[in-house]
Enzyme design. Structure first.
Site, PDB file in Angstrom:
ATOM      1  N   ARG A  29      -1.970  -4.581   3.086  1.00 38.45           N
ATOM      2  CA  ARG A  29      -3.681  -5.151   3.775  1.00 38.45           C
ATOM      3  C   ARG A  29      -4.379  -6.265   3.092  1.00 38.45           C
ATOM      4  O   ARG A  29      -4.664  -6.469   3.547  1.00 38.45           O
ATOM      5  CB  ARG A  29      -4.229  -3.858   3.378  1.00 38.45           C
ATOM      6  CG  ARG A  29      -5.370  -3.970   5.363  1.00 38.45           C
ATOM      7  CD  ARG A  29      -5.914  -3.108   5.548  1.00 38.45           C
ATOM      8  NE  ARG A  29      -7.036  -2.235   4.453  1.00 38.45           N
ATOM      9  CZ  ARG A  29      -8.248  -2.375   3.928  1.00 38.45           C
ATOM     10  NH1 ARG A  29      -8.607  -3.324   4.174  1.00 38.45           N
ATOM     11  NH2 ARG A  29      -8.566  -2.135   2.671  1.00 38.45           N
ATOM     12  N   LYS A  30      -3.459  -7.111   2.002  1.00 38.03           N
ATOM     13  CA  LYS A  30      -4.127  -7.766   1.591  1.00 38.03           C
ATOM     14  C   LYS A  30      -3.580  -9.116   2.056  1.00 38.03           C
ATOM     15  O   LYS A  30      -3.022 -10.766   1.874  1.00 38.03           O
ATOM     16  CB  LYS A  30      -3.159  -8.330   0.069  1.00 38.03           C
ATOM     17  CG  LYS A  30      -3.534  -7.195  -0.595  1.00 38.03           C
ATOM     18  CD  LYS A  30      -3.238  -6.947  -1.938  1.00 38.03           C
ATOM     19  CE  LYS A  30      -3.276  -5.983  -2.857  1.00 38.03           C
ATOM     20  NZ  LYS A  30      -2.130  -5.349  -4.493  1.00 38.03           N
ATOM     21  N   THR A  31      -4.044  -9.139   2.906  1.00 36.97           N
ATOM     22  CA  THR A  31      -3.644 -10.613   4.446  1.00 36.97           C
ATOM     23  C   THR A  31      -5.311 -11.483   4.075  1.00 36.97           C
ATOM     24  O   THR A  31      -6.226 -11.072   3.696  1.00 36.97           O
ATOM     25  CB  THR A  31      -3.537 -10.015   5.544  1.00 36.97           C
ATOM     26  OG1 THR A  31      -5.154  -8.452   6.291  1.00 36.97           O
ATOM     27  CG2 THR A  31      -2.531  -9.218   6.057  1.00 36.97           C
TER      28      THR A  31
END
Length: 301
Positions: free
Chosen positions: A142-144
């Site tokens: 989820r490190k977007t």
């Protein structure tokens, strides 16, 4: 009789996604189109070229289609999404008023460059892991980029990997801060289950074998062995599965490895004692794929 047609990746997209395209176009031309003033609106044809120095995976097709559709242009693709191509390749032909082609040019190229870059890296990591004999799940994280998650997760899917959870609401994940705030792993799991119900998986990050035991006993669905590497990772994973899979235990859970995974250490992390390998290497600091849009000069009669 069921259709044998393979669904398009575009069928995944939510009803709201086209408004994002409108916002991107508005951001790029918030007032006057000074360059477009000198171009005019004669019908033109432009070649979309895939360049760069590497074999790449094409990803981002529906977004590019919508960018140009909102500008009154059409796109004819010469490759299917998910196919690989060598540089320099004409991947599409775009037709429409010259000014409108240029209005969509940079928005489309930037999007295509990043989405294809993520798909390309995702495929590479998956292929490497499979080459090492890994049979489990390769997942992104989820490190977007805020505001661009839909495109980045889409690129992962086109590249052939699992996009992992899309947001905080799509799966319960309890990390160190949640656990410290709750007082214990067991307390955090019990509180999360009381509101999350049966329909959401519960993924718990642990720092040791003892913490993994507590999480499994409390009913976690996925145990993330964070930053545990090498021989220690193999040993912990083997012991957990032997202990909790023994007759009478009957605990069902998946083991996940995450943290500091790169191409250089992928082989030691891609072990079949692990069910899920999750990494941000497929989308953070990814090399973009170079594309260009070249308007064609009309042939003289």
């Amino acid at each position: 009789m069921a259709s044998s047609t393979i669904p398009s990746y575009a069928h995944l997209l939510p009803p709201s996604w086209k408004t994002q395209v409108t916002a991107w176009l508005a951001e790029d031309t918030p007032s006057f189109d000074y360059g477009g003033f000198v171009v005019g609106e004669d019908e033109r044809e432009a070649f979309l070229l895939g360049k760069g120095k590497q074999t790449a995976v094409l990803a981002g097709v529906p977004f590019v289609n919508e960018i140009f559709a909102q500008l009154g242009c059409t796109v004819e693709w010469h490759l299917k999404e998910g196919e690989t191509f060598e540089p320099v390749k004409r991947v599409a032909t775009v037709r429409g008023p010259a000014r409108h082609l240029l209005l969509g040019e940079r928005v489309a190229l930037n999007l295509l460059a990043r989405c294809s870059g993520i798909a390309t890296k995702s495929k590479r990591i998956k292929d490497l892991a499979r080459g090492y004999g890994f049979k489990g799940i390769i997942a992104g994280t989820r490190k977007t980029t805020p505001g661009f998650r839909l495109v980045e997760k889409y690129g992962m899917i086109v590249g052939g990997i699992d996009p992992h959870r899309h947001d905080l609401s799509s799966m319960i994940m309890l990390k160190d801060n949640h656990i410290w705030s709750s007082g214990s792993i067991t307390a955090a799991i019990e509180q999360a289950r009381s509101v999350g119900g049966f329909s959401l998986l519960l993924d718990v990050e642990v720092q040791s074998e003892e913490e993994a035991d507590e999480a499994i006993a409390a009913g976690a669905d996925v145990i993330m062995l964070d930053n545990i590497e090498g021989a220690e990772l193999v040993g912990v994973a083997q012991r957990l599965k032997e202990r909790w899979g023994a007759p009478g235990k009957g605990k069902k859970f998946l083991l996940e490895t995450s943290g500091n995974i790169t191409e250089n250490n992928l082989q030691e992390r891609a072990i079949n004692e692990i069910d899920i390998l999750s990494t941000s290497v497929v989308h953070q600091s990814v090399q973009h794929i170079d594309f260009s849009l070249k308007l064609q000069i009309p042939k003289k009669a």
